[in-house]
Design an enzyme around this catalytic site. Sequence first.
Site, short mmCIF file in Angstrom:
data_model
loop_
_atom_site.label_atom_id
_atom_site.label_comp_id
_atom_site.label_asym_id
_atom_site.label_seq_id
_atom_site.Cartn_x
_atom_site.Cartn_y
_atom_site.Cartn_z
N HIS A 76 61.08 36.85 87.05
CA HIS A 76 61.19 36.05 88.28
C HIS A 76 59.81 35.77 88.87
O HIS A 76 59.43 36.33 89.90
CB HIS A 76 62.10 36.73 89.29
CG HIS A 76 63.55 36.62 88.92
ND1 HIS A 76 64.28 37.67 88.41
CD2 HIS A 76 64.40 35.56 88.94
CE1 HIS A 76 65.51 37.26 88.16
NE2 HIS A 76 65.61 35.99 88.47
N ASN A 77 59.06 34.92 88.20
CA ASN A 77 57.72 34.54 88.66
C ASN A 77 57.62 33.00 88.62
O ASN A 77 58.62 32.31 88.38
CB ASN A 77 56.66 35.21 87.77
CG ASN A 77 56.95 34.96 86.30
OD1 ASN A 77 57.31 33.85 85.92
ND2 ASN A 77 56.82 36.00 85.47
N SER A 78 56.42 32.48 88.84
CA SER A 78 56.29 31.01 88.95
C SER A 78 56.53 30.29 87.61
O SER A 78 56.80 29.09 87.60
CB SER A 78 54.92 30.65 89.52
OG SER A 78 53.91 31.05 88.64
N LEU A 79 56.47 31.02 86.51
CA LEU A 79 56.76 30.38 85.21
C LEU A 79 58.25 30.05 85.11
O LEU A 79 58.62 28.97 84.65
CB LEU A 79 56.32 31.30 84.06
CG LEU A 79 56.51 30.75 82.66
CD1 LEU A 79 55.71 29.47 82.45
CD2 LEU A 79 56.09 31.78 81.60
N HIS A 80 59.09 30.99 85.56
CA HIS A 80 60.54 30.72 85.59
C HIS A 80 60.80 29.52 86.52
O HIS A 80 61.58 28.63 86.19
CB HIS A 80 61.29 31.96 86.05
CG HIS A 80 62.71 31.70 86.46
ND1 HIS A 80 63.67 31.19 85.60
CD2 HIS A 80 63.36 31.86 87.67
CE1 HIS A 80 64.83 31.05 86.24
NE2 HIS A 80 64.66 31.44 87.50
N HIS B 150 63.43 28.13 94.41
CA HIS B 150 64.73 28.81 94.43
C HIS B 150 64.66 30.33 94.28
O HIS B 150 65.63 31.01 94.61
CB HIS B 150 65.66 28.21 93.37
CG HIS B 150 65.44 28.77 92.01
ND1 HIS B 150 64.38 28.39 91.22
CD2 HIS B 150 66.11 29.73 91.32
CE1 HIS B 150 64.43 29.07 90.11
NE2 HIS B 150 65.46 29.90 90.13
N ASP B 151 63.56 30.88 93.76
CA ASP B 151 63.44 32.34 93.62
C ASP B 151 62.19 32.86 94.34
O ASP B 151 61.65 33.92 93.98
CB ASP B 151 63.36 32.73 92.13
CG ASP B 151 64.73 32.92 91.51
OD1 ASP B 151 65.66 33.28 92.25
OD2 ASP B 151 64.87 32.69 90.29
N GLN C 255 72.20 40.69 75.83
CA GLN C 255 72.46 39.28 75.54
C GLN C 255 73.88 39.03 75.05
O GLN C 255 74.45 37.97 75.28
CB GLN C 255 71.45 38.73 74.51
CG GLN C 255 70.03 38.67 75.01
CD GLN C 255 69.89 37.88 76.30
OE1 GLN C 255 70.41 36.79 76.43
NE2 GLN C 255 69.19 38.44 77.27
N ASP D 9 68.94 26.83 86.33
CA ASP D 9 68.54 28.21 86.60
C ASP D 9 68.94 29.15 85.46
O ASP D 9 68.22 30.11 85.18
CB ASP D 9 69.19 28.66 87.92
CG ASP D 9 68.61 29.96 88.45
OD1 ASP D 9 67.49 30.32 88.05
OD2 ASP D 9 69.28 30.61 89.28
ZN LIG Z 1 66.10 31.65 89.06
#
Ligand SMILES: [Zn+2]
Length: 329
Positions: free
Chosen positions: A66-70, A106-107, A265, A214
């Site tokens: 959950h960082n700016s790459l996501h 959004h995150d 997964q 998302d």
């Molecule tokens: Zn997200």
Amino acid sequence: LLANVNKWSFNVFVLDWFTNGHSFPYLVTHLFHTYNFIRTFKLDALKLYRTIRLVELGYCKTNPYHNSLHAADVVQAIHCNLLEENIYPHMTSLEMMAAILSAACHDLDHPGVNQNFLTSSSHYLVSLYNGVSVLENHHWKGTISILHESQVFQHLPSHQWKRLTYLIEILILATDISKQQEILRKFKVDLTDKHVHSHRHKQTIVQIALKCADICNPCRSWKVSRKWSQLICEEFFRQGDREKDLNLPLTTAYDRTQSTTAKIQTAGFMSFIVEPLFIEWDKFSPSHRSKQMLLNLRCNRVKWAEIEKKENEEVDGSIRRQSNTTLVS
Ligand SMILES: [Zn+2]
């Protein structure tokens, strides 16, 4: 690279490598230019760039997932989703900009743990939001604070500012996975009418477009999808480590000594959360892209099942070897 931004095969990891870890501001600025938002809304380019950088800094760099790459990946995905021919011509510039901004924010300030962890560790955010969509409320409020502080939209007429912030609210809050069934039900009812007419109908469509963006990782190519899976699972395992350290109830799947990426997964996320959402998306907006998403999802699921089977065989083999050794000795 940015010339391929309309393609589902776009690889945000490559862009991130070429931009030295700053794919987020490159991508968002590029889309603001592409959609002509700067001219349409008479935005100050410098203020806009500062706002985008503030959002980037609002993401925790040390989170594996959950960082700016996501966030950059979700921005690219919603851009693809909104380009579909039964959506794009019906969207206003303000609605498009709200969708891109919502995906970008959004995150925001995600702590790298889920709501259960915040609840069991008595985090102040849980009581602040009465235990309801705690993270999503936090991301939304943080977004509005940044937009206020940066004053990038201060010159917009009040009706536009109200509509923009309203859309950002309903879009970010819709990313709460526990709300998926409710929104999907509304979307299925709307599916009976394929034309994007009313405000309400459009809002549901864009909410679904953002939800798809998302959780689209399993619908990317195997190479890209596998990388995302490893990153999200590392974040889960770190939460498991913290649960152990703090003597909190341990989430079994997040225990790195018992679980694996393949186990997580294949545990049902792809079949019960991702697939139903993308099946409805494909029904609403069938295209080469939506078919590719479903095809990737199904291929990736088979690959993870094969990996998990191999892991189980290896575990069985080592247990057998251990018990044989015990018998012999
Ligand atoms: Zn997200």
